[in-house]
Design a protein around this motif. Structure first.
Motif: not given
Length: 442
Positions: A54-55, A59-63, A251-254, A288-290
């Motif tokens: 998740s982190v 991190s990827r989504a923000i960058l 956050p989009r992740l639940p 963000v997606e995971w």
């Protein structure tokens, strides 16, 4: 099968499966390749028992929202080997490595190894460094495979920041049977003087080991709950650290646990010194997606096989700590939208099934246990059902996820509330489900 898949299958036939924790073999191999790990962009190195995926995703989504190109290495994959290698693209979303490029890199690494004793994970990690060195990017996020100190990724000499996420009991045969021993292994990715971010820790003993290691190595360190934190307020996320406060979208992740994961990512990204604005953080949190982690299935073959209007979730969490987080999220959903909860679970034999199932006592209607096609280490469904019953749950062994969905359909009356279904217990099972459903990660 893809060309890269065929090359990797050859390696699996030649080299031992499993883990053999050491840095000697990977160091030798990287030397033969010209030390690509020394030609990487700034690296965010991520370890932890739970939350490291998740982190990494946050991190990827923000960058990327900041317009930076971001390489990402994660493991294991869910459906295709290519998922382990995302190559950054300037001003846009990174993409999984193409099949020809991956196949060529695997061949070159195997040739450089010269048939020497090595694990396939070490070869695939060398592929990571080769790909990331040969394709320019602004930053690389590299997730640890197992542990930290002797993980094959731990040849990185000085990361831009090392991130240690929540630590719990897992892989005890390799890492130790107490959280402080596991914490010491994870802390092995810290390098003298390099920044460290310590995510939320359920165990004081784990946090104490991590802080002591950071202090011994003179690493500037930020600790969740002490130097930074996040909390929900009026449906939004408030992030605070020593530099100030951000009022951000949720956050989009639940799951409530994602507030702490997102906070660790924000603090890590800030620690790199890369140019990231509050606006980029906002955009990253909502984009963000995971895949495979509390991912909702709304379309696909398996989604159609479930009872009408079912709510279907998949999650690869597989240890007691992950079970608690997932169960808490399911309980939250139950509060706002009451539905009977059914579990479809498959696990491999290195895990603690009873500890995982215990978290769902009192909230799960019934458990259906299934085999795992993608691993020969899967627990027999009958034995797994027995573990679920020992944890106080009603359980039944079936032959497949599809059969479990049909069984749930028979249990749910036509005029009853549509069920909530959680499929998980193993990333291998989640990979099978996403493949069968026709919705692999992209």
């Amino acid at each position: 099968m893809t060309e890269a898949g065929r090359e990797i299958e050859k390696l699996l036939a030649l080299h031992p499966k499993g883990f053999d924790l050491s840095l000697d073999r990977i160091t030798r191999l990287l030397s033969a390749l010209g030390d690509p790990h020394k030609r990487l962009p700034p690296v965010i190195h991520v370890a932890g028992t739970n939350g490291k995926g998740s982190v990494t995703a946050f991190s990827r989504a923000i960058l990327e929202a900041a317009g930076l190109s971001v390489h990402v290495h994660t493991s294991p994959h869910l459906v295709n080997w290519h998922e382990r290698y995302r190559l950054g693209r300037k001003g846009g979303r990174g993409e999984f490595v193409s099949d020809p490029v991956l196949a060529d890199a695997v061949r070159r690494v195997a040739e450089a190894n010269g048939g020497e004793h090595i694990t396939v994970f070490e070869i695939l990690t060398a592929v990571t460094f080769l790909l990331f060195a040969e394709h320019p990017a602004d930053v690389a996020i590299i997730e640890v495979g197992l542990g930290g100190r002797f993980d094959a990724t731990n040849v990185i000499e000085r990361p831009a920041v090392a991130v240690i996420m929540p630590i719990a009991l897992d892989h005890q045969a390799y890492l130790g049977d107490r959280v402080e021993l596991i914490a010491a292994e994870k802390a092995g990715i810290m390098k003298k003087g390099a920044p460290v971010v310590i995510g939320q820790q359920a165990e004081d003993s784990a946090r104490e080991v991590l802080v002591a290691t950071a202090e011994r190595l003179s690493c500037p360190h930020a600790v969740y709950g002490q130097d930074f934190l996040a909390y929900e307020e009026f449906g939004r996320m408030v992030y605070q650290d020593e530099f100030g406060l951000f009022d951000l979208p949720s956050p989009r992740l639940p799951g409530r646990h994602q507030f702490a994961n997102a906070a660790a990512a924000i603090r890590a990204v800030k620690a790199t010194g890369l140019p990231v604005t509050e606006r980029a953080i906002e955009r990253g949190l909502v984009s963000v997606e995971w895949p495979g982690r509390l991912q909702r299935l709304t379309v696909g073959a398996l989604a159609k096989a479930a009872p009408a209007s079912s709510e279907i979730w998949v999650d690869g969490g597989h240890n007691p700590g992950a079970g608690m987080v997932i169960a808490e999220t399911m309980a939250t959903y139950e509060e706002r939208d009451p539905r009977p909860l059914f579990l479809i679970i498959g696990m491999i034999n290195t895990k603690d099934p009873i500890g995982f199932f215990d978290a769902f006592r009192g909230i799960a209607e019934r458990v259906f246990t299934v085999p795992i096609r993608a691993s020969d280490a899967g627990i027999d469904p009958v034995a797994l059902a027995s573990d679920a019953m020992e944890a106080g749950l009603r359980a039944e062994a079936v032959s497949s996820v599809a059969e479990a969905l049909h069984a749930i359909g028979r249990l749910v009356e036509e005029d009853a509330v549509a069920p909530r279904i959680l499929i998980g217990g193993s990333l291998y099972l989640v990979g099978d489900v996403l493949a069968d459903n026709g919705t692999p990660p992209t």
